[in-house]
Every structure is written in structure tokens, then in C-alpha cells.
Enzyme design. Sequence first.
Site, short mmCIF file in Angstrom:
data_model
loop_
_atom_site.label_atom_id
_atom_site.label_comp_id
_atom_site.label_asym_id
_atom_site.label_seq_id
_atom_site.Cartn_x
_atom_site.Cartn_y
_atom_site.Cartn_z
N SER A 131 -0.95 5.86 -3.59
CA SER A 131 -0.96 4.80 -4.59
C SER A 131 -1.94 5.16 -5.69
CB SER A 131 -1.36 3.47 -3.94
OG SER A 131 -1.39 2.44 -4.90
N SER A 133 -2.88 4.39 -10.22
CA SER A 133 -2.99 3.27 -11.16
C SER A 133 -1.67 2.94 -11.83
CB SER A 133 -4.03 3.61 -12.23
OG SER A 133 -3.68 4.82 -12.89
N ALA A 135 1.63 4.25 -10.65
CA ALA A 135 2.80 4.25 -9.77
C ALA A 135 2.38 4.33 -8.30
CB ALA A 135 3.71 5.43 -10.12
N VAL A 137 4.01 5.71 -4.28
CA VAL A 137 4.98 6.62 -3.68
C VAL A 137 5.31 6.18 -2.25
CG1 VAL A 137 5.43 9.01 -2.98
CG2 VAL A 137 4.18 8.54 -5.10
N ASP A 287 -1.98 18.86 -15.92
CA ASP A 287 -2.75 17.92 -15.08
C ASP A 287 -2.96 18.54 -13.70
OD1 ASP A 287 -4.13 15.59 -14.64
OD2 ASP A 287 -2.37 14.40 -14.11
#
EC number: 2.7.-.-
Length: 544
Positions: A131, A133, A135, A137, A287
Site C-alpha cells: 500500500s 500513497s 495506489a 496492490v 524511480d
Amino acid sequence: MTPAELKRLYHIIKVQLEYGLDELMPEHQLTKAPLLARKSLFWLKNKHQDKELGHRLRLALQELGPVWIKFGQMMSTRRDLFPPHIADQLALLQDQVAPFDGQLAKRDMEKALGGRLDNWFTDFDIEPLASASIAQVHTAKLKESGREIVLKVIRPDIRPVIDADLKLMHRMARIVAKSLPEARRLKPVEVVHEYEKTLLDELDLRREAANAIQLRRNFEGSEELYVPEVIPDLSSETLMVSERIYGIQVSDIETLEANGTNMKLLAERGVTVFFTQVFRDSFFHADMHPGNVFVNPENPDNPQWIGLDCGIVGTLNSEDKRYLAENLLAFFNRDYRKVAELHVDSGWVPHDTNVNDFEFAIRMVCEPIFAKPLGEISFGHVLLNLFNTARRFNMEVQPQLVLLQKTLLYVEGLGRQLYPQLDLWATAKPFLETWMMNQVGPQAVINAVKERAPFWAEKLPELPELLYDSLRQGKAMNHRMDQLYQGYRDSKRQQATGKFLFGVGATLVVCSAILVSSPYEQLSMGCGIAGVTFWLLSWRAYRR
């Protein structure tokens, strides 16, 4: 401002004062407003005076929520804006928040799919796998094949929260830029605008899916990098379905070593993967923090990186790639004159920059780096020093280079965490030299011919007709030019005639005025009539 916005603004200011963030303002610029707010309105004291300022800033951003956490993460890459002790603390921000109700996630997934989950999946786990900010999963299996997959769904009602905080950020940035002259150099309004674009892009999972598909295609069959397969038919703006992978998190050194992983090769492959993305593909994962990188455990002697979360990617055009490669090669050859000239030639700094002064500034900043052994030099900090020096000479912020610098710092940090003796320059130099040779050497000519050959082969049958048309148009153009020139000469001749007639007419009118009171009245009248006639003739000449 609406009551909700005022309430949120109150909370933001309250948190800032409780963590003593007004200390970020220079003392001579500290206006009475923060002091008045602290003493008379909020009655708040700094509750964390025992903590260092950067630590307090990180804690405050965590308390303010996901939008501010991600803003802090982005700011951690802008080491040109913050001193190292603050940037290092911002880099520790973790994008991990409490999960939301799995039933809400299921509801939103079914809304995105247009039907019940069990139409497509089995074994859906209502408990989230991860989890963040933006999304959350969950795991499941495809109903038809039994293949394990993950479903990434955007948090419910996150958009209004983001829009409200972004609006406040923009207002605060404008206030800071207006009230603090020293802050204008940092361009707070532009920084917030850049962050807004990045954040809103992450809210559209179609963009992330497209990025992942492209990156997977670029490394199809590669032993160096694996990107999980996205299932586009089941993905949408708020839902992304992709293959589930099992790997070891790259920061889990103990497990990697216990698995017998070749740490040296793993670290070097991280460097190779990065430069391949940048210089071969012009498309790189921007990223690459430890939470998004795993290692395939199946073949520890030949380790393979696994890249997740392709929401942020960077691209470089061919000119930027070439100038970047030449800059790095020139720097490590200690050719600071060439580094300065390349910055000017590329347009990264204004063309009227004094190259001698720029070269001296680069030498003063970068020469001390070579006091270290080459294997200990930080590639990321080389770029950082170069760009920071260039900004003193009015270098415009280049978003693609900021992403590149951030990613390089991530890759370099991970590589030296895996294998402290990693010589990044020894790994990168052959790659850069080979790439440059392919760009400017004989091979570059061959590659260019190969690339353009299909186009010229397609146009070859049309060349005779195109050549004939060009010759015919050239002949017609010459005839037209002759006509235009003749018209120009006629026009100039008519203008000269008109001026002459006008001058004669004016002279005759003046003579008529002089003679009007003399005994020669008839002569005066004749001069007047003749003068008017010449004026009319000159007017007609001008009209032609």
C-alpha cells in the site's frame, strides 16, 4: 478560500510551527507573521528542538500526508536547492501508508473492469500485498490460465485531496516567491508546477502500463533486466493488471548473500542497465529506489535485475545524449575547457557566457574530486557539481537531466551498497566510448545510411519526376523574377516622373502667386492653370 481549505491551511501551518520549520527562513527575512502566528494565534512551541532541522522537516512531511511525502521525495533529488543534511533526510521519506479497506479496492476494480472480479480472476486476496500513497496492490490468479497476477488500483477519492493540497502549495509558493527575495532563485512556483505534473501523471495507470510495456520491449530476452508483463486488456486509468514476480529486494543484502548471489556482477549490471536505457533506448526508469528493484533468485551466478513501478520515466533527445556523454568523458579526462564549451554549445547555459570564467569555476569545484581514488568518485555527484556550477551561470532547469541525476544517484548508491568496491567509472567508460564511436565514427555513417535507406529506396522511383518538376519550377521562377524586376523598374520610373511633374507644378503655382498682384495677371493665371495641370499629371503617375 473555502472553509475546508482554511481548515487544511490551519493544519499545515500548525504542523510547520510544531516542528519549528520557520527556522528554514533566513533570520534577516523572518517577518513578524510567523512569530505572531506562533505566539498569539496558535500558542505553539517547537516540540522537537532536540532534533536536527532536516529530521524535523521529514517528520512534518510524513505527518502532512502522502502528497507532501511525495513532494519531499522529489525535493530530495534537487540537491541544488537544499544543503546535504536536509536532502539526505528527505531521501529517507518512505511512500508507505496504512492500507485502505480491501472491499473498497474490490469495488473500484469491478467498476474499472465493468463486471465482477470472478469473471476474470480467482483467489483474489482481499488483504493488500502493498500500500502506497497513490495506489494499493492486491494479488489474484487469471481465471483462464491460473497465472498469478497483481492488481494495482488507485486509492478511492484521492483526487480531491491531491487537488486541494496542490492548490494550497501553489498559493504558498507564490507567497514565498513574493515575500522572500532570496527564495526567488529557487523558483518555488516552477518547482510546485513540476511536481504537480509528475503527481498527476501517476494518477493515470495507463501511462504506467505503457511505460512498462515499452521498457519490457526494450529488454526483451535480456539477462540483465526483467520487467513484469502488463495485461493491457484488463488495465485502465485506475487499474493496472500485471504479472506477479517473486524476487529478493535489492536492499536485502543478507538474503542476497545467503542465496549465493554474485554481488560484483549484480552491481555492475545495475550500471550497465542504466546506461543502456539512457544511451541505447533514450528511455529510462526514473524511480529506481530500493522499493522498486528486485533480484531474480533463480540464477544467483548470473543475477538479473527486476524493475517495478514504471510510473516515472525519463527521455533524452539525441543532442542531450551526445553532450552528456562528451561532458562525462571530458570531465574524467580533466578537460574542463571542453566541459565549459559543451555546456555553451548545447544551449544548457546562455551563448554569451564567458567560457574562461565558466571553465575556471568548473575547475575550482571539480578538481578536488580527483584527490580521491577513481573508484571512490561518485558519478552522481560529478553531475551534481557540474549542474550546480552551471546554474551559477544561468543554466535553466532541465527536467530530463534532473531525473537522470536522481536515477544515477539511486543506481550508484544501490551498486555500492551491493559491492562497496564498485568502480562505476571503469564500468561506464567503455560503454560511453563505444557509444561515442558509434555516433561520430565511420560506424555512425553506416548506421545513418542504414537508417535512411528504406526512405530513399521508397523515393528513388520518384526522383526523375521530382528533378523535372524542380527544373520546370526553377525556369518559371526565373521568368517570374524577370517580370517582377521589370515591374519594379517601371514603378521606379513612374515615381521619378511623378516627382518631376509635382515639382514643376509646385514651381508654377508659386510663380502664379507672385505674379497675381503684378501687371501680368494673364501670365499669373496661365501659370496657375499649368501648375494645377502638372499636379494632376503627377497624381496620375503615382496612381499607375
